[in-house]
Design a protein around this motif. Structure first.
Motif, PDB file in Angstrom:
ATOM      1  N   TYR A  33       0.836  -1.203   0.000  1.00  0.00           N
ATOM      2  CA  TYR A  33       0.000   0.000   0.000  1.00  0.00           C
ATOM      3  C   TYR A  33       0.874   1.257   0.000  1.00  0.00           C
ATOM      4  N   ARG A  34       1.816   1.321   0.904  1.00  0.00           N
ATOM      5  CA  ARG A  34       2.672   2.512   1.000  1.00  0.00           C
ATOM      6  C   ARG A  34       3.555   2.663  -0.239  1.00  0.00           C
ATOM      7  N   GLN A  35       4.111   1.570  -0.713  1.00  0.00           N
ATOM      8  CA  GLN A  35       4.943   1.642  -1.909  1.00  0.00           C
ATOM      9  C   GLN A  35       4.122   2.080  -3.122  1.00  0.00           C
ATOM     10  N   ALA A  36       2.883   1.620  -3.206  1.00  0.00           N
ATOM     11  CA  ALA A  36       2.015   2.018  -4.318  1.00  0.00           C
ATOM     12  C   ALA A  36       1.724   3.512  -4.266  1.00  0.00           C
ATOM     13  N   LEU A  37       1.434   4.047  -3.086  1.00  0.00           N
ATOM     14  CA  LEU A  37       1.167   5.482  -2.968  1.00  0.00           C
ATOM     15  C   LEU A  37       2.406   6.302  -3.317  1.00  0.00           C
ATOM     16  N   ILE A  38       3.563   5.828  -2.912  1.00  0.00           N
ATOM     17  CA  ILE A  38       4.805   6.523  -3.259  1.00  0.00           C
ATOM     18  C   ILE A  38       5.029   6.478  -4.766  1.00  0.00           C
ATOM     19  N   GLN A  39       4.740   5.340  -5.373  1.00  0.00           N
ATOM     20  CA  GLN A  39       4.889   5.204  -6.830  1.00  0.00           C
ATOM     21  C   GLN A  39       3.928   6.144  -7.560  1.00  0.00           C
ATOM     22  N   ILE A  40       2.693   6.255  -7.084  1.00  0.00           N
ATOM     23  CA  ILE A  40       1.729   7.191  -7.683  1.00  0.00           C
ATOM     24  C   ILE A  40       2.276   8.611  -7.605  1.00  0.00           C
ATOM     25  N   MET A  41       2.818   8.965  -6.465  1.00  0.00           N
ATOM     26  CA  MET A  41       3.394  10.300  -6.265  1.00  0.00           C
ATOM     27  C   MET A  41       4.526  10.552  -7.253  1.00  0.00           C
ATOM     28  N   ARG A  42       5.399   9.592  -7.418  1.00  0.00           N
ATOM     29  CA  ARG A  42       6.530   9.749  -8.349  1.00  0.00           C
ATOM     30  C   ARG A  42       6.044   9.918  -9.788  1.00  0.00           C
ATOM     31  N   ILE A  43       5.091   9.105 -10.175  1.00  0.00           N
ATOM     32  CA  ILE A  43       4.557   9.189 -11.535  1.00  0.00           C
ATOM     33  C   ILE A  43       3.917  10.556 -11.763  1.00  0.00           C
ATOM     34  N   ALA A  44       3.103  10.995 -10.817  1.00  0.00           N
ATOM     35  CA  ALA A  44       2.436  12.298 -10.943  1.00  0.00           C
ATOM     36  C   ALA A  44       3.456  13.425 -11.046  1.00  0.00           C
ATOM     37  N   ARG A  45       4.485  13.359 -10.242  1.00  0.00           N
ATOM     38  CA  ARG A  45       5.527  14.394 -10.267  1.00  0.00           C
ATOM     39  C   ARG A  45       6.312  14.351 -11.577  1.00  0.00           C
ATOM     40  N   ASP A  46       6.749  13.165 -11.972  1.00  0.00           N
ATOM     41  CA  ASP A  46       7.572  13.035 -13.175  1.00  0.00           C
ATOM     42  C   ASP A  46       6.819  13.439 -14.438  1.00  0.00           C
ATOM     43  N   LEU A  47       5.527  13.137 -14.483  1.00  0.00           N
ATOM     44  CA  LEU A  47       4.723  13.455 -15.673  1.00  0.00           C
ATOM     45  C   LEU A  47       4.059  14.832 -15.580  1.00  0.00           C
ATOM     46  N   GLN A  48       4.244  15.498 -14.448  1.00  0.00           N
ATOM     47  CA  GLN A  48       3.670  16.828 -14.238  1.00  0.00           C
ATOM     48  C   GLN A  48       2.173  16.860 -14.548  1.00  0.00           C
ATOM     49  N   VAL A  49       1.444  15.894 -13.991  1.00  0.00           N
ATOM     50  CA  VAL A  49      -0.002  15.846 -14.226  1.00  0.00           C
ATOM     51  C   VAL A  49      -0.686  16.985 -13.468  1.00  0.00           C
ATOM     52  N   HIS A  50      -1.801  17.420 -14.012  1.00  0.00           N
ATOM     53  CA  HIS A  50      -2.587  18.485 -13.387  1.00  0.00           C
ATOM     54  C   HIS A  50      -3.824  17.950 -12.690  1.00  0.00           C
ATOM     55  N   TYR A  51      -4.221  16.734 -13.065  1.00  0.00           N
ATOM     56  CA  TYR A  51      -5.466  16.165 -12.546  1.00  0.00           C
ATOM     57  C   TYR A  51      -5.258  14.700 -12.189  1.00  0.00           C
ATOM     58  N   ILE A  52      -5.896  14.288 -11.100  1.00  0.00           N
ATOM     59  CA  ILE A  52      -5.833  12.879 -10.698  1.00  0.00           C
ATOM     60  C   ILE A  52      -7.240  12.391 -10.377  1.00  0.00           C
ATOM     61  N   ILE A  53      -7.534  11.186 -10.862  1.00  0.00           N
ATOM     62  CA  ILE A  53      -8.770  10.500 -10.502  1.00  0.00           C
ATOM     63  C   ILE A  53      -8.364   9.325  -9.617  1.00  0.00           C
ATOM     64  N   LEU A  54      -8.866   9.328  -8.389  1.00  0.00           N
ATOM     65  CA  LEU A  54      -8.579   8.260  -7.426  1.00  0.00           C
ATOM     66  C   LEU A  54      -9.774   7.321  -7.385  1.00  0.00           C
ATOM     67  N   ASP A  55      -9.669   6.204  -8.083  1.00  0.00           N
ATOM     68  CA  ASP A  55     -10.738   5.204  -8.085  1.00  0.00           C
ATOM     69  C   ASP A  55     -10.442   4.212  -6.968  1.00  0.00           C
ATOM     70  N   ARG A  56     -11.075   4.434  -5.838  1.00  0.00           N
ATOM     71  CA  ARG A  56     -10.825   3.615  -4.654  1.00  0.00           C
ATOM     72  C   ARG A  56     -12.019   2.722  -4.320  1.00  0.00           C
ATOM     73  N   ARG A  57     -12.862   2.473  -5.311  1.00  0.00           N
ATOM     74  CA  ARG A  57     -14.080   1.699  -5.065  1.00  0.00           C
ATOM     75  C   ARG A  57     -13.796   0.318  -4.482  1.00  0.00           C
ATOM     76  N   LEU A  58     -12.718  -0.324  -4.907  1.00  0.00           N
ATOM     77  CA  LEU A  58     -12.427  -1.687  -4.447  1.00  0.00           C
ATOM     78  C   LEU A  58     -11.318  -1.757  -3.402  1.00  0.00           C
ATOM     79  N   LEU A  59     -10.796  -0.607  -3.004  1.00  0.00           N
ATOM     80  CA  LEU A  59      -9.770  -0.581  -1.969  1.00  0.00           C
ATOM     81  C   LEU A  59     -10.353  -1.094  -0.655  1.00  0.00           C
TER      82      LEU A  59
END
Length: 128
Positions: A33-59
């Motif tokens: 879980y923690r590694q996945a959140l860190i990976q999401i953060m890295r991807i968002a930062r590296d790609l300079q995204v402006h918008y995120i959709i968090l689909d947590r329906r099955l979490l």
């Protein structure tokens, strides 16, 4: 384009609109879980995204320790991203939803956050 994929999470980047979509597929270990959140953060930062959709329906619910980490360390780092909006697809599990609501409240102090029941509505709001 799929940027990251496991049995429990997929992260897609939609470069045209600078959108990152994270879709959880179920539970995982605390470390995963923690590694996945860190990976999401890295991807968002590296790609300079402006918008995120968090689909947590099955979490699935996380431990108290993971929830504290998510709402403090992760939330603080998240607010440093160049995000303009965050759309949330709320968890089906009521406990997970209550836990994640704490994160959304922290984020909404810095970034517009809105909840949706389906991906189509979330994407439309994000890109309007």
């Amino acid at each position: 384009m799929v940027c990251f994929q496991t049995d429990y999470l997929q992260v897609e980047h939609h470069s045209k609109n600078k959108v990152l979509v994270t879709q959880w597929y179920g539970g995982c270990s605390s470390l995963q879980y923690r590694q996945a959140l860190i990976q999401i953060m890295r991807i968002a930062r590296d790609l300079q995204v402006h918008y995120i959709i968090l689909d947590r329906r099955l979490l699935q619910p996380v431990t108290t320790e993971d929830l504290t980490w998510t709402c403090t360390i992760y939330a603080k780092a998240y607010t440093k991203l160049p995000l303009r909006k965050v759309a949330v697809l709320q968890a089906f599990n009521i406990i997970t939803q209550q836990q994640q609501q704490q994160l959304y409240e922290r984020l909404s102090d810095h970034i517009p956050v809105a909840a949706f029941e389906d991906l189509t509505s979330a994407y439309a709001w994000i890109t309007e």
